[in-house]
Design a protein around this motif. Structure first.
Motif, mmCIF file in Angstrom:
data_model
loop_
_atom_site.group_PDB
_atom_site.id
_atom_site.type_symbol
_atom_site.label_atom_id
_atom_site.label_comp_id
_atom_site.label_asym_id
_atom_site.label_seq_id
_atom_site.Cartn_x
_atom_site.Cartn_y
_atom_site.Cartn_z
ATOM 1 N N ASP A 325 0.854 -1.337 -0.085
ATOM 2 C CA ASP A 325 -0.087 0.141 0.020
ATOM 3 C C ASP A 325 0.696 1.413 -0.071
ATOM 4 O O ASP A 325 0.570 2.253 -0.724
ATOM 5 C CB ASP A 325 -0.884 -0.002 1.179
ATOM 6 C CG ASP A 325 -2.056 -1.241 1.031
ATOM 7 O OD1 ASP A 325 -2.470 -1.370 -0.193
ATOM 8 O OD2 ASP A 325 -2.438 -1.364 2.068
ATOM 9 N N GLU A 326 1.849 1.193 0.733
ATOM 10 C CA GLU A 326 2.793 2.391 0.767
ATOM 11 C C GLU A 326 3.773 2.487 -0.280
ATOM 12 O O GLU A 326 4.130 3.609 -1.099
ATOM 13 C CB GLU A 326 3.832 2.440 2.002
ATOM 14 C CG GLU A 326 3.051 2.319 3.340
ATOM 15 C CD GLU A 326 3.914 2.303 4.571
ATOM 16 O OE1 GLU A 326 5.183 2.230 4.376
ATOM 17 O OE2 GLU A 326 3.385 2.342 5.656
ATOM 18 N N LEU A 327 3.973 1.475 -0.815
ATOM 19 C CA LEU A 327 4.720 1.604 -2.180
ATOM 20 C C LEU A 327 3.950 1.873 -3.405
ATOM 21 O O LEU A 327 4.530 2.565 -4.289
ATOM 22 C CB LEU A 327 5.026 -0.078 -2.543
ATOM 23 C CG LEU A 327 6.096 -0.389 -3.737
ATOM 24 C CD1 LEU A 327 7.435 0.555 -3.435
ATOM 25 C CD2 LEU A 327 6.363 -1.912 -3.716
ATOM 26 N N GLN A 328 2.523 1.635 -3.357
ATOM 27 C CA GLN A 328 1.762 2.565 -4.597
ATOM 28 C C GLN A 328 1.861 4.006 -4.396
ATOM 29 O O GLN A 328 1.649 4.864 -5.384
ATOM 30 C CB GLN A 328 0.205 2.163 -4.339
ATOM 31 C CG GLN A 328 -0.076 0.770 -4.802
ATOM 32 C CD GLN A 328 -1.602 0.499 -4.931
ATOM 33 O OE1 GLN A 328 -2.448 0.825 -3.826
ATOM 34 N NE2 GLN A 328 -2.060 0.133 -6.046
ATOM 35 N N ALA A 329 2.268 4.591 -3.316
ATOM 36 C CA ALA A 329 2.427 6.023 -3.404
ATOM 37 C C ALA A 329 3.734 6.763 -3.725
ATOM 38 O O ALA A 329 3.797 7.777 -4.052
ATOM 39 C CB ALA A 329 2.182 6.562 -1.662
ATOM 40 N N VAL A 330 4.425 5.647 -4.237
ATOM 41 C CA VAL A 330 5.933 5.977 -4.900
ATOM 42 C C VAL A 330 5.798 6.536 -6.247
ATOM 43 O O VAL A 330 4.989 5.653 -7.114
ATOM 44 C CB VAL A 330 6.956 4.770 -4.663
ATOM 45 C CG1 VAL A 330 8.382 5.231 -5.288
ATOM 46 C CG2 VAL A 330 7.113 4.867 -3.154
ATOM 47 N N ALA A 331 6.364 7.423 -6.891
ATOM 48 C CA ALA A 331 6.298 7.634 -8.309
ATOM 49 C C ALA A 331 6.542 6.355 -9.169
ATOM 50 O O ALA A 331 7.633 5.856 -9.149
ATOM 51 C CB ALA A 331 7.247 8.935 -8.613
#
Length: 352
Positions: A325-331
């Motif tokens: 989920d946090e990885l999805q916030a990465v460009a």
């Protein structure tokens, strides 16, 4: 079949905007900056909010068009280091309209050379300035869309047909969303003038272009497939403006742009923390993630930046994700990329 039952009215397949999420991120960051940084970030927040207002004006016009269309809002497309943030893709049965929204203040003039000139009035004093052509910006969006569509075809003949007839099916239009903006395009060339309109003219413009088109309209099912093909190409990316505020921060960031070394002192034999400032490129995590990217690219026989480019790598380190989920916030990290590389990347991140 539920979608087809509603096909006589506009349908948003993607209505959300990353800009709204970005505003929340900037608001959370603001208290962590010094006064100068807070003034800068406040202006950036206002600009983002202003842009959102313009896009909502366009959404209102589209929703009340009572036309058969599918709509994608705030679409991010990427091919290697080339990317495009498209405000709206509007799919009708004959044409896909690629819309660039500009909620500009002041009056806009387009001269015979195609230059965009803005005039503003501040306390009785008029100021003229050239601005970057939104038509040029939108043309680059079209070129990337064309490349992605051609590259996704399997054989040479299909690639040729898609490339040859692309311009017949995709039309660029710049929409001035501020109702107070006065547009003066009387000296502009016809092909330029036809591509710049006001928000209240948008629905009429789409209807006229549709009626004038000699293309054969596709079926309801094919129309949905067409729109979904770009929804699948969409990358989940948040525009990240936080790097520009690094110099204004008044706290120690968890981003690995510095490292800590624990060194015992001779006097008391206790551990003393020394902060050693390093460029992010010199940190161990950067080197390990870069090595992983290189090895993986060689395994798959692709360019390293297809996995993630240096800008995305730095964003990865800045955010330090601990789960998908946090990885999805990465460009640049969408569902497909996360499914393919996510576990490996998170395993590396967990060491730091």
């Amino acid at each position: 079949m539920g979608l087809f039952n509603r096909i006589k009215e506009p349908i948003f397949l993607k209505e959300s905007s990353n800009a709204e999420i970005q505003i929340e991120k900037l608001k959370a960051l603001k208290p962590l900056l010094n006064p100068e940084g807070q003034n800068i970030i406040e202006q950036d927040i206002k600009h983002l909010e202003y842009g959102i207002v313009g896009e909502k004006n366009i959404a209102f016009e589209l929703k009340n068009s009572h036309m058969t269309m599918y709509i994608l809002h705030d679409v991010y497309l990427e091919d290697g280091d080339i990317s495009a943030q498209i405000d709206y893709l509007v799919f009708t049965k004959k044409i896909c309209f690629v819309i660039e929204c500009k909620n500009l203040y002041g009056d806009i003039e387009i001269n015979s050379a195609g230059d965009f000139i803005r005039t503003t009035d501040f306390r009785g004093r008029k100021k003229k300035e050239g601005i970057y052509s939104p038509l040029t910006q939108n043309q680059r969006h079209l070129e990337l869309m064309k490349k992605l569509k051609v590259d996704n075809k399997n054989n040479i003949l299909t690639k040729f047909v898609v490339g040859k007839y692309f311009e017949d099916n995709y039309k660029s239009v710049v929409v001035l969303a501020n109702p107070k903006t006065i547009l003066n395009a009387k000296f502009a060339k016809k092909e330029v003038k036809e591509k710049v309109i006001r928000a209240d003219q948008l629905v009429k413009y789409i209807k006229n272009m549709y009626e004038q088109s000699k293309e054969i309209g596709v079926s309801d099912e094919r129309l949905l497939e067409w729109a979904q093909s770009f929804l699948e190409l969409q990358k989940e990316m948040l525009k990240d403006y936080t790097d520009k505020y690094e110099q204004y921060k008044i706290y120690k960031d968890k981003a690995v742009k510095s490292i800590q070394k624990i060194i015992p002192t001779v006097e008391d034999k206790k551990a003393t923390t020394i902060i050693v400032k390093l460029p992010v490129e010199e940190t161990e995590i950067f080197k390990e993630l870069k090595a992983y990217r290189l090895n993986k690219s060689r395994e798959e026989n692709i360019k390293p930046y297809f996995i993630y480019n240096d800008k995305q790598l730095k964003d990865l380190i800045s955010k330090m994700p601990r789960n998908n989920d946090e990885l999805q916030a990465v460009a640049g990290f969408g569902e497909l990329k996360i499914n393919k590389y996510g576990n490996d990347i998170l395993k590396i991140m967990s060491k730091y």
